[in-house]
Design a protein around this motif. Structure first.
Motif, short mmCIF file in Angstrom:
data_model
loop_
_atom_site.label_atom_id
_atom_site.label_comp_id
_atom_site.label_asym_id
_atom_site.label_seq_id
_atom_site.Cartn_x
_atom_site.Cartn_y
_atom_site.Cartn_z
N ILE A 188 72.81 16.06 49.63
CA ILE A 188 73.30 15.55 48.35
C ILE A 188 72.41 16.08 47.22
O ILE A 188 72.88 16.34 46.12
CB ILE A 188 73.36 14.00 48.38
N SER A 189 71.12 16.26 47.53
CA SER A 189 70.21 16.74 46.49
C SER A 189 70.62 18.14 46.02
O SER A 189 70.47 18.49 44.85
CB SER A 189 68.77 16.74 46.99
N ILE A 195 73.59 17.79 43.69
CA ILE A 195 73.25 17.20 42.40
C ILE A 195 72.42 18.15 41.54
O ILE A 195 72.66 18.31 40.35
CB ILE A 195 72.46 15.87 42.60
N ALA A 212 74.94 12.62 53.04
CA ALA A 212 75.20 11.32 52.42
C ALA A 212 76.40 11.43 51.48
O ALA A 212 76.68 12.49 50.93
CB ALA A 212 73.97 10.87 51.64
#
Lengths: 212, 444
Positions: B386-387, B390, B420
């Motif tokens: 997810i990082s 983002i 996630a």
């Protein structure tokens, strides 16, 4: 130092620990000595956790045992002359950031920090940037821990750190973020000094930062 | 393969029937020929990846989004939780714009429903958390440490008279009910209780909640039909949970269950037996009401590498989870598991499962290792951080996708998916994830 107490606590023998502490109190041993032994044991438990010998159940159970013992010592501490019986290593402000109400990871970190001698100011969950800033000003704490499980917490962490900077406090504090999805990338994104992926990381960084 | 034959011909028959129903969903009229073609292509892609029998035309793409569609179209989580129509429209729009092979439906629930019953175990926008944030579960000891015996002896009674009044403020009155068993004589005296104001009030709130739930259910049904008609198969409508997580999430809380491992392990084991049958019922009864796809979704929360030791995992977690998985498979269903956190030390347990019946979406597990361990057992998916979505650039996503496909897509058995769930992320990164999987994931 009571090797037996340390040993029994490290092996999480709750009943034994309580029995030993009871005996010690009955024979008028100083509560501060008992606390010191419990802390020594916690250090070993922490190391066992860091080396994958112990896991979450052991950490949480040791927290329970610690709580029971602290309760037993409390009347003695209050009546005796030893109020602040232990030297505090330093202050840490901690909280789960705005929009996130998860507390399990944070509570575990609070417990480990306290067990390792830190004085922790726990702001709870869903804590706004402003609250963090105000607490930093009020307590002059050199370390701030921002917790969050949700990925939207990344923005709240970033906003909090931005506000700490704009208030001119960034140089005064070291900031660590924690949560199951944080990593190096998120550390950089939020502008934190470090990230921790388990309960022990916070202690290791905090000790490093205050130089013990 | 030997393991698979043990399941018997009966379950294979059920599988084939369920898959047939997935490919040609009953009651769905496709928007046009193209939608129908896309739908079938997508189902086949997913099916081949899970069954491990055949290599699909390309790596399938599953997008696991949580609140992303609403944030992306500027709909507040509050509005999304109170207006089912707006929520579903945003989801439909999202599927049509991003075109994954499948995505989960909106598991967002109903704010109105929470409100009617005065939910205590959730915070939702405007109630315990700001209007711009997602709903969240509030963990607590909804079952006290000394209540295992009541739970074990008569679970339904515990749920009705102890548990529901705790998790729903408006159902407090239910604690005044006499045990349901006592009503067996049918004697008039046992029914005087229903004249008590507290009980009547609770039952009235239940009736209101039922009406609201039905509205939600209708909207969900329409949404599912519409997205299938537009060419998107549903992957995992029914939900079951690991028995350990049922006790740990809903009843004892993380702290509670972890301490019970030490203080009352025997009672915990007994309760896990009961949670196993609850989980199986959840999976199967959910499926009956949400047909058209043969996949049961099981998010796994508290069994990862960091949570339990190997011994604790194999005592308290795995045997019960395994029983749920095997029973669902025996009933002709695929099981889609999401292993939250990292699952590196658990991979060898997965090898105990029959071939080609499960899909494991990982969060932070070493994918190369997972492929090595599981390539002849189960389909793997996930891990795209997810990082990255983002903070990364489309170029970063491209590199990740390219490398991951090279690492784990050989011979099929792999689905591209994020780890996630996505609440907020750069939309162009999600598009890049899809575009470059299409580009680099072809098996032809």
């Amino acid at each position: 130092m009571s090797k037996k107490l340390i040993d029994e606590f490290v092996h999480l023998k709750e009943k034994e620990v309580i029995k030993i502490v009871k005996n010690k109190l009955n024979s008028n041993q100083a509560p501060s000595e008992i606390i010191n032994d419990m802390r020594k044991a916690m250090e070993i438990i922490g190391n066992k956790f860091a080396s994958n010998e112990y896991f979450i159940p052991e950490l949480m159970y040791s927290g329970e045992i610690m709580k029971t013992v602290t309760k037993m010592l409390k009347p003695k501490l209050l009546s005796g002359s030893e109020g602040k019986e232990n030297q505090c290593l330093g202050k840490v402000i901690i909280g789960t950031v705005e929009g996130d109400i998860h507390n399990i990871g944070k509570d575990l970190v609070v417990f480990i920090l306290e067990a390792n001698g830190f004085d922790v100011v726990d702001l709870g969950v869903d804590v706004g940037s402003k609250q963090f800033v105000e607490k930093i000003k009020e307590t002059k704490s050199p370390i701030v821990g921002l917790s969050g499980l949700l990925t939207v917490a990344f923005d709240s962490m970033k906003n909090t750190i931005d506000m700490i900077s704009s208030e001119g406090l960034r140089e005064d504090v070291k900031i660590i973020i924690g949560g199951s999805q944080v990593n190096e990338v998120i550390k950089n994104y939020t502008g934190a000094d470090a990230f921790g992926q388990d309960a022990m990381s916070a202690v290791l960084f905090a000790k490093k930062w205050i130089g013990v | 393969m030997k393991k698979e034959s043990n399941l018997g011909k009966l379950s294979e028959k059920k599988f084939n029937k369920n898959i047939q129903n997935w490919i040609s969903p009953e009651g769905v009229i496709f928007n046009d020929k193209k939608s129908e073609k896309l739908y079938k292509e997508r189902v086949n892609r997913l099916k081949y990846a899970i069954k491990l029998e055949k290599v699909p035309d390309r790596v399938p793409i599953l997008l696991n989004v949580t609140f992303f569609p609403t944030y992306y179209y500027n709909i507040s989580p509050k509005l999304a939780m109170y207006n089912y129509e707006i929520l579903y429209q945003s989801w439909k729009k999202f599927l049509l714009e991003f075109e994954p092979d499948s995505a989960p439906g909106p598991h967002i629930g109903s704010g109105k429903f929470f409100e009617i019953l005065g939910s205590q175990n959730y915070a939702w926008p405007g109630h315990g958390v700001g209007e711009e944030y997602s709903f969240q579960f509030i963990e607590a000891e909804y079952m006290k440490e000394n209540e295992y015996d009541i739970f074990i002896k008569d679970t339904s009674d515990f749920i009705v008279r102890n548990y529901l009044p705790r998790i729903f403020k408006k159902l407090k009155g239910l604690k005044y009910l006499i045990s349901i068993n006592e009503m067996l004589s049918g004697h008039v005296s046992n029914f005087i209780q229903f004249s008590k104001p507290e009980i009547r009030e609770g039952l009235n709130f239940l009736l209101d909640a039922g009406n609201e739930a039905a509205k939600w259910g209708e909207a969900t049904k329409t949404f599912k039909k519409e997205i299938m008609a537009a060419g998107f198969p549903i992957f995992g409508g029914a939900v079951a949970l690991a028995p350990f997580d049922i006790i740990g999430n809903y009843l004892r809380g993380t702290r509670g269950i972890m301490i019970d491992i030490y203080r009352q392990p025997k009672k915990l084991l007994e309760a896990l037996e009961i949670a196993t049958s609850i989980s199986i019922k959840m999976g199967l009864s959910n499926l009956r009401s949400r047909s058209n796809n043969p996949v049961v979704y099981m998010p796994l929360h508290k069994g990862g590498d960091d949570f339990l030791s190997k011994k604790q995992y194999e005592t308290f977690y795995w045997p019960y989870l395994k029983e749920v998985i095997l029973t669902l498979i025996k009933n002709g269903y695929f099981v889609y598991l999401f292993a939250e956190g990292s699952y590196n030390s658990r991979l060898k347990f997965i090898r105990e499962l029959p071939v080609g019946k499960t899909m494991w979406r990982f969060d932070q597990t070493d994918m190369g290792n997972a492929k090595k361990e599981l390539k002849d057992i189960a389909c793997i998916a996930g891990n795209l951080p997810i990082s990255l979505l983002i903070t990364g650039s489309t170029e970063d996503v491209k590199e990740y996708v390219k490398n991951m496909i090279k690492l784990v897509s050989k011979d099929g058995g792999y689905i591209m998916c994020n780890g996630a769930g996505i609440d907020k992320a750069k939309p162009e990164n999600i598009k890049a994830m899809i575009k470059y999987t299409q580009k680099y994931g072809s098996y032809n």
